[in-house]
Design an enzyme around this catalytic site. Structure first.
Site, PDB file in Angstrom:
ATOM      1  N   CYS A  55     -22.048 -21.495  27.446  1.00 38.51           N
ATOM      2  CA  CYS A  55     -21.451 -21.079  26.181  1.00 38.51           C
ATOM      3  C   CYS A  55     -21.180 -22.266  25.258  1.00 38.51           C
ATOM      4  O   CYS A  55     -21.048 -22.111  24.060  1.00 38.51           O
ATOM      5  CB  CYS A  55     -20.182 -20.273  26.417  1.00 38.51           C
ATOM      6  SG  CYS A  55     -19.023 -21.102  27.480  1.00 38.51           S
ATOM      7  N   ASN A  56     -21.087 -23.454  25.837  1.00 37.68           N
ATOM      8  CA  ASN A  56     -20.765 -24.626  25.031  1.00 37.68           C
ATOM      9  C   ASN A  56     -21.914 -25.594  24.825  1.00 37.68           C
ATOM     10  O   ASN A  56     -21.762 -26.576  24.107  1.00 37.68           O
ATOM     11  CB  ASN A  56     -19.606 -25.399  25.671  1.00 37.68           C
ATOM     12  CG  ASN A  56     -18.283 -24.946  25.110  1.00 37.68           C
ATOM     13  OD1 ASN A  56     -18.234 -24.459  23.986  1.00 37.68           O
ATOM     14  ND2 ASN A  56     -17.238 -25.074  25.889  1.00 37.68           N
ATOM     15  N   SER A 114     -16.949 -31.485  29.389  1.00 38.85           N
ATOM     16  CA  SER A 114     -16.517 -30.113  29.097  1.00 38.85           C
ATOM     17  C   SER A 114     -15.397 -30.091  28.070  1.00 38.85           C
ATOM     18  O   SER A 114     -14.653 -31.075  27.938  1.00 38.85           O
ATOM     19  CB  SER A 114     -16.037 -29.431  30.379  1.00 38.85           C
ATOM     20  OG  SER A 114     -17.088 -29.350  31.296  1.00 38.85           O
ATOM     21  N   GLU A 119     -13.068 -29.269  34.168  1.00 36.63           N
ATOM     22  CA  GLU A 119     -13.222 -27.893  34.690  1.00 36.63           C
ATOM     23  C   GLU A 119     -14.408 -27.850  35.653  1.00 36.63           C
ATOM     24  O   GLU A 119     -15.392 -28.584  35.482  1.00 36.63           O
ATOM     25  CB  GLU A 119     -13.348 -26.884  33.534  1.00 36.63           C
ATOM     26  CG  GLU A 119     -14.478 -27.146  32.570  1.00 36.63           C
ATOM     27  CD  GLU A 119     -15.709 -26.327  32.866  1.00 36.63           C
ATOM     28  OE1 GLU A 119     -15.643 -25.483  33.756  1.00 36.63           O
ATOM     29  OE2 GLU A 119     -16.738 -26.564  32.205  1.00 36.63           O
ATOM     30  N   GLY A 194       7.867  -6.710  32.359  1.00 34.94           N
ATOM     31  CA  GLY A 194       7.137  -6.693  31.089  1.00 34.94           C
ATOM     32  C   GLY A 194       5.662  -6.489  31.362  1.00 34.94           C
ATOM     33  O   GLY A 194       5.135  -6.918  32.396  1.00 34.94           O
ATOM     34  N   GLU A 197       0.411  -9.474  28.040  1.00 35.78           N
ATOM     35  CA  GLU A 197      -0.827 -10.105  28.501  1.00 35.78           C
ATOM     36  C   GLU A 197      -0.567 -11.269  29.464  1.00 35.78           C
ATOM     37  O   GLU A 197      -1.203 -11.374  30.526  1.00 35.78           O
ATOM     38  CB  GLU A 197      -1.598 -10.616  27.286  1.00 35.78           C
ATOM     39  CG  GLU A 197      -2.986 -11.098  27.636  1.00 35.78           C
ATOM     40  CD  GLU A 197      -3.679 -11.760  26.452  1.00 35.78           C
ATOM     41  OE1 GLU A 197      -3.134 -11.707  25.337  1.00 35.78           O
ATOM     42  OE2 GLU A 197      -4.754 -12.331  26.671  1.00 35.78           O
TER      43      GLU A 197
END
Lengths: 350, 287
Positions: A55-56, A114, A119, A194, A197
């Site tokens: 993706c990069n 990266s 990563e 809660g 997200e």
């Protein structure tokens, strides 16, 4: 595949060279990668190639043989495929040759290049790209040697430097801290207060590290049941917190509240029944969900959003500090790989 | 006594150097390189040091024809030897990262201390056990239990360090390389069980002889030994009843071990006490 002497060239278009809008133009799916391989090898002069597409970054490592200007040959081939002119391609790309290309491969594989320094996912992506290249028959002696030795160097960097150490996102930092308290999460019961997200992400990260017992508390029964059906666990009501908090070892609170859901005194009463078992409180809410004075209690460890963010930032700084020593290893290893390639006549010394 | 060309103290000195190197490398690796030294390397180094120490103690033992436990230097060395033996043979089952580094630091400090005070080592003493293997077993077991309690004090220190780092949210230093506080709490309890069992066995054996000749042991030795045993017994009871927090328990383990170490002074003095001379008489004479 012959082992004729040639030139090694790298064309890379990545997050450092162009913004995302431009990078999107170079992103390829698997059929397109196959098509690009085919297109490159249909031309005279490109003998071996390796395409890395994430993706990069889009990267092409190519061995050219018998062409007067290998850079032009490769850029032309890419320009034809992408239907773009050579100049704009040159504007978007970095081009490296020889040993620099090998060093780049090592640094990319080790995660030094990266966007999130260190990563680990990129290493798997490079390995997949290499496997595809091998399966399609476009890897020869040069690509094979360079990639296999490059992988060894990347592994060395990851094992001998802290480049991949420490978690750098808040959910994983929370999970790591849980492991430092409880060892394993298999027997630790987690309560998520809660249904937002961040709480969900943390619960997911904990589940992936072995947590099995979950309670999901919300202000309404409906929302608790909806979250329980989505994430798995027992639906609970926030209003009844004092009744069940003693059963849980990890509490992740991330709900909207005007006043703390759990006060020090309420926790003290519940904690007494826990027979000195440690309790890990993670307050991800703003305003804070848990009384900050809870951490005064013995065997209670309270972390809020700022604490976790600071740890993540410290870990990232430590990774960045390791870049220099990692680059030194990459430079040293790329030089020795390059010398071997030259001595075997796989590339010509420029 | 000389063995394989070196004197017993020279072997022990070499062992101390190996323990110090292990400790230094572990600390350097963690604090400077931010890497955990691989456990197997630590184990190999510590085992090497332990073999050197064993040769030294064996050479010393040949002098007496029994366990070398006749002065403070030997008592400390035997305790260190026991702690290291526990790490080598039982430690891998605990899977406690960094225990090797802590144990080698412990061994280095006590070994340097015992080597640097010449008065602690009086090699001309007569053997203390007569020809009774049971009294020798009693003494060796007691010292071995002190080794176990030494490791317990180490794991308790590790617990306190980890707990403090978690409370203060300081994730640097040794924190990333040490085990979780739950694992340490669990190991602490197991070590207390093992140490207390060994000490009790030792005292049970000693008691058989003592009841037959009440003057064979002087009061300070008897009093401190029973006090240490009672202290560990009380700790065990409180832990089982969950009356102590893990933090209190860890501090108590360190405190009791400190007292236990000081009690070695009383044990050592008992060797000089004329009252205790009967203990060196052969058991046949004692009976």
């Amino acid at each position: 595949m012959s082992a004729q002497s040639g030139e090694l060239l790298l064309v890379t278009i990545n997050h450092e060279t162009v913004p995302m809008e431009e990078r999107e133009r170079y992103a390829l799916d698997e059929p397109q990668i196959r098509a690009l391989y085919k297109s490159l090898h249909a031309r005279n002069g490109i003998e071996e190639s390796l395409i890395l597409n994430t993706c990069n970054r889009f990267e092409l490592y190519a061995k050219t043989v018998g062409v007067p200007n290998s850079e032009s040959a490769v850029i032309d081939a890419l320009g034809t495929f992408y239907k773009t002119d050579a100049d704009s391609l040159r504007d978007h790309a970095q081009i490296h040759g020889g040993q620099d290309a090998i060093r780049h491969l090592i640094e990319v594989s080790a995660g030094l290049k990266s966007q999130i320094t260190g990563e680990a996912e990129i290493f798997g992506q490079v390995k997949s790209a290499y496997a595809m290249c091998q399966n399609l028959g476009y890897a020869g002696a040069l690509i094979n040697r360079m990639t296999q030795k490059g992988f060894q160097a990347a592994k060395l960097i990851r094992h001998s430097t802290p480049i991949g150490e420490g978690q750098i996102n808040i959910s994983n930092v929370a999970v790591d801290l849980s492991l430092k308290i409880f060892g394993g999460l298999e027997n630790a019961a987690a309560l998520i207060i809660g249904t937002g997200e961040i709480g969900g992400k943390t619960a997911k990260a904990m589940r992936s590290r072995g947590a099995k017992q979950f309670g999901l508390a919300s202000h309404t029964r409906e929302r608790a049941e909806a979250a329980a059906s989505e994430w798995g666990g027992e639906p609970l009501l926030v209003d009844e917190l004092a009744e069940y908090i003693g059963k849980y070892d990890i509490v992740i609170a991330s709900t909207e509240t005007e006043s703390p859901l759990l006060t020090r005194d309420a926790l003290k009463a519940a904690h007494a029944q826990r027979k000195n078992r440690p309790l890990f409180l993670i307050d991800l809410g703003l305003p804070r969900n848990l009384d900050p004075r809870c951490e005064d209690l013995e065997d209670v460890y309270l972390y809020n959003l700022d604490d976790l963010a600071r740890i993540a930032e410290d870990n990232l700084s430590e990774r960045r500090a390791a870049i220099k020593s990692s680059e030194a290893i990459a430079a040293q290893k790329s030089e020795s790989i390059w010398q071997v390639l030259v001595s075997r006549g796989l590339v010509s010394f420029l | 006594m000389s063995l394989l060309g070196l004197e017993d103290r020279q072997w022990i000195f070499l062992a101390t150097v190996v323990f110090a190197v292990t400790s230094g490398l572990g600390t350097y690796s963690a604090l400077k390189l931010r890497r955990n030294a691989p456990r197997r390397y630590t184990l190999v180094l510590v085992s090497f040091g332990w073999i050197l120490q064993t040769i030294g103690l064996y050479a010393r033992g040949l002098q007496y024809g029994g366990c070398p436990l006749s002065n403070r230097f030997e008592l400390v060395q035997f305790m260190v030897w026991s702690a290291i033996a526990l790490y080598i043979f039982v430690g891998p089952a605990f899977r406690v990262s960094f225990l090797g580094m802590f144990t080698s630091t412990f061994a280095t400090l006590f070994s340097i201390l015992s080597l640097s005070i010449p008065a602690w080592d009086s090699p001309n003493r007569t053997p203390i056990f007569g020809d009774s293997p049971w009294i020798e077993t009693h003494a060796a077991l007691a010292l071995f239990s002190y080794g176990v309690f030494g490791v317990l004090a180490l794991t308790s220190s590790m617990y306190l360090l980890q707990s403090r780092s978690l409370k203060q949210k300081k994730m640097g230093g040794f924190f990333p390389f040490m085990p979780s506080i739950a694992e340490l709490a669990n190991i602490n309890l197991r070590l207390l069980n093992v140490g207390f069992f060994i000490l009790s066995s030792s005292l049970a054996i000693g008691a058989v002889y003592w009841t037959k000749d009440l003057e064979s042991v002087n009061f300070p030795k008897l009093g401190t030994t029973i006090a240490v045993w009672l202290a560990y017994g009380t700790l065990l009871l409180l832990r089982f009843r969950q009356s102590l927090s893990y933090k209190q328990y860890s501090w108590a383990c360190i405190a009791v071990f400190t007292v236990a170490l000081l009690s070695l002074e009383a044990v050592d003095r008992s060797f000089d006490d004329p009252l205790d001379e009967s203990s060196v008489r052969p058991p046949s004479e004692q009976l």
